[in-house]
Motif scaffolding. Structure first.
Motif, PDB file in Angstrom:
ATOM      1  N   ASP A   9       0.816  -1.209   0.000  1.00 22.10           N
ATOM      2  CA  ASP A   9       0.000   0.000   0.000  1.00 22.10           C
ATOM      3  C   ASP A   9       0.852   1.262   0.000  1.00 22.10           C
ATOM      4  N   ARG A  10       0.228   2.347  -0.434  1.00 21.35           N
ATOM      5  CA  ARG A  10       0.855   3.654  -0.319  1.00 21.35           C
ATOM      6  C   ARG A  10       0.802   4.115   1.135  1.00 21.35           C
ATOM      7  N   MET A  11       1.897   4.659   1.620  1.00 25.29           N
ATOM      8  CA  MET A  11       1.938   5.240   2.961  1.00 25.29           C
ATOM      9  C   MET A  11       1.873   6.753   2.830  1.00 25.29           C
ATOM     10  N   PRO A  12       0.789   7.384   3.296  1.00 22.87           N
ATOM     11  CA  PRO A  12       0.688   8.837   3.208  1.00 22.87           C
ATOM     12  C   PRO A  12       1.785   9.514   4.032  1.00 22.87           C
ATOM     13  N   ALA A  13       2.102  10.733   3.671  1.00 19.35           N
ATOM     14  CA  ALA A  13       3.153  11.464   4.364  1.00 19.35           C
ATOM     15  C   ALA A  13       2.864  11.582   5.853  1.00 19.35           C
ATOM     16  N   ALA A  14       1.604  11.780   6.215  1.00 15.97           N
ATOM     17  CA  ALA A  14       1.252  11.925   7.629  1.00 15.97           C
ATOM     18  C   ALA A  14       1.588  10.663   8.414  1.00 15.97           C
ATOM     19  N   ARG A  15       1.324   9.483   7.831  1.00 20.51           N
ATOM     20  CA  ARG A  15       1.650   8.224   8.501  1.00 20.51           C
ATOM     21  C   ARG A  15       3.166   8.030   8.566  1.00 20.51           C
ATOM     22  N   ALA A  16       3.862   8.384   7.507  1.00 18.60           N
ATOM     23  CA  ALA A  16       5.322   8.290   7.504  1.00 18.60           C
ATOM     24  C   ALA A  16       5.917   9.179   8.598  1.00 18.60           C
ATOM     25  N   HIS A  17       5.296  10.318   8.835  1.00 20.73           N
ATOM     26  CA  HIS A  17       5.743  11.222   9.893  1.00 20.73           C
ATOM     27  C   HIS A  17       5.493  10.598  11.262  1.00 20.73           C
ATOM     28  N   GLU A  18       4.339   9.969  11.446  1.00 18.14           N
ATOM     29  CA  GLU A  18       4.028   9.299  12.714  1.00 18.14           C
ATOM     30  C   GLU A  18       5.056   8.224  13.050  1.00 18.14           C
ATOM     31  N   LEU A  19       5.514   7.519  12.029  1.00 14.27           N
ATOM     32  CA  LEU A  19       6.452   6.419  12.229  1.00 14.27           C
ATOM     33  C   LEU A  19       7.901   6.876  12.330  1.00 14.27           C
TER      34      LEU A  19
END
Length: 283
Positions: A186-196
């Motif tokens: 799946d695509r990981m949105p920038a917001a989720r990438a920031h959370e991680l």
């Protein structure tokens, strides 16, 4: 704006910051060997220019980078490559693993490792797509600033391959997140990438360059040697946590998958191309 001797990469300087941009927007900045060596020339130029204190890696157009070039008319996988990152024989005319291992050791894994060691701070400025080989380019940088419409994706498990060559997934996110991300494609949105923790900042698209350059200018106030030694210190700590050894082990699995695909299906990519990836995303 000036270039590096190749239209596929552009080079410009803003104050203390060099901005190096991938310049194949018609192919979403897909990376072929020509791009690899143009990037290397641009990075070398930025290191050699004393006025440059920080380096930004970006992409012209709507997307940062859609990955390795697996289908454009300018794909150059069968052409000879330079040997700067590793010492190996030329792959042209070789078959099977003898060809793929040589090429990917140099053009993909070796070059990204080389760029990770650039002694000046590097920032990936990401908008739109950052897919597969694009991840490798961004991860070679010290950190990432992304626009709010950016997304990150490694769909190569669809090919039966356990992730891209510069295998940083468990380190830039965490093992459980990496598994889910790779398993689903799946695509990981920038917001989720920031959370991680994979992305440092997420900003509106219209503010991306200004925000990134402000960070670069702040970094540029620090002493050059201090920055270089700090970068080396953090990279060494990351390697002690297993990053480099992990990449080496996964690179072998990566090529086992290529070889399996070639033996069973007659194609090292298992018949997967850009169209198939996009079709799968629509399901």
């Amino acid at each position: 704006m000036t270039d590096t001797g190749s239209e596929v990469v552009t080079y410009e300087v803003h104050g203390p910051t060099a901005i190096i941009r991938l310049n194949r927007p018609q192919y979403r900045n897909a990376q072929n060997s020509k791009v690899t060596y143009a990037l290397d020339a641009a990075f070398t130029r930025a290191v050699d220019e004393d006025q440059v204190k920080a380096i930004v890696l970006a992409g012209n157009g709507d997307h940062f980078c859609a990955g390795h070039d697996i289908g454009s008319p300018e794909r150059d996988i069968h052409e000879s490559f330079e040997r700067k990152a590793v010492i190996w024989w030329d792959h042209v005319g070789a078959q099977g693993v003898d060809s793929r291992f040589a090429r990917e050791s140099e053009v993909y894994l070796g070059m990204c490792r080389r760029w990770r060691e650039i002694p000046k701070p590097t920032i990936a400025m990401v908008q739109g797509a950052c897919i597969a080989g694009g991840l490798m380019l961004a991860w070679s940088c010290d950190f990432i600033v992304a626009s709010d419409d950016a997304f990150f994706q490694d769909p190569v498990v669809m090919m039966g391959i356990p992730g891209v060559e510069f295998f940083s997934h468990p380190w830039v996110t965490n093992p459980r997140a990496a598994k889910e991300w790779l398993y689903t494609g799946d695509r990981m949105p920038a917001a989720r990438a920031h959370e991680l923790g994979m992305v440092n900042h997420v900003v509106p698209r219209a503010e991306l360059e200004e925000h990134t350059l402000q960070i670069a200018e702040r970094i540029a106030r620090m002493p050059r040697l201090g920055l270089a030694l700090t970068k080396k210190a953090v990279n060494q700590a990351e390697d002690l946590q297993g990053l480099r050894a992990g990449m080496d082990s996964v690179f072998g699995l990566h090529h086992a998958a290529h070889a399996h695909n070639a033996e069973v299906q007659g194609d090292s990519l298992a018949g997967v191309d850009v169209k198939k990836i996009r079709d799968e995303e629509k399901k």
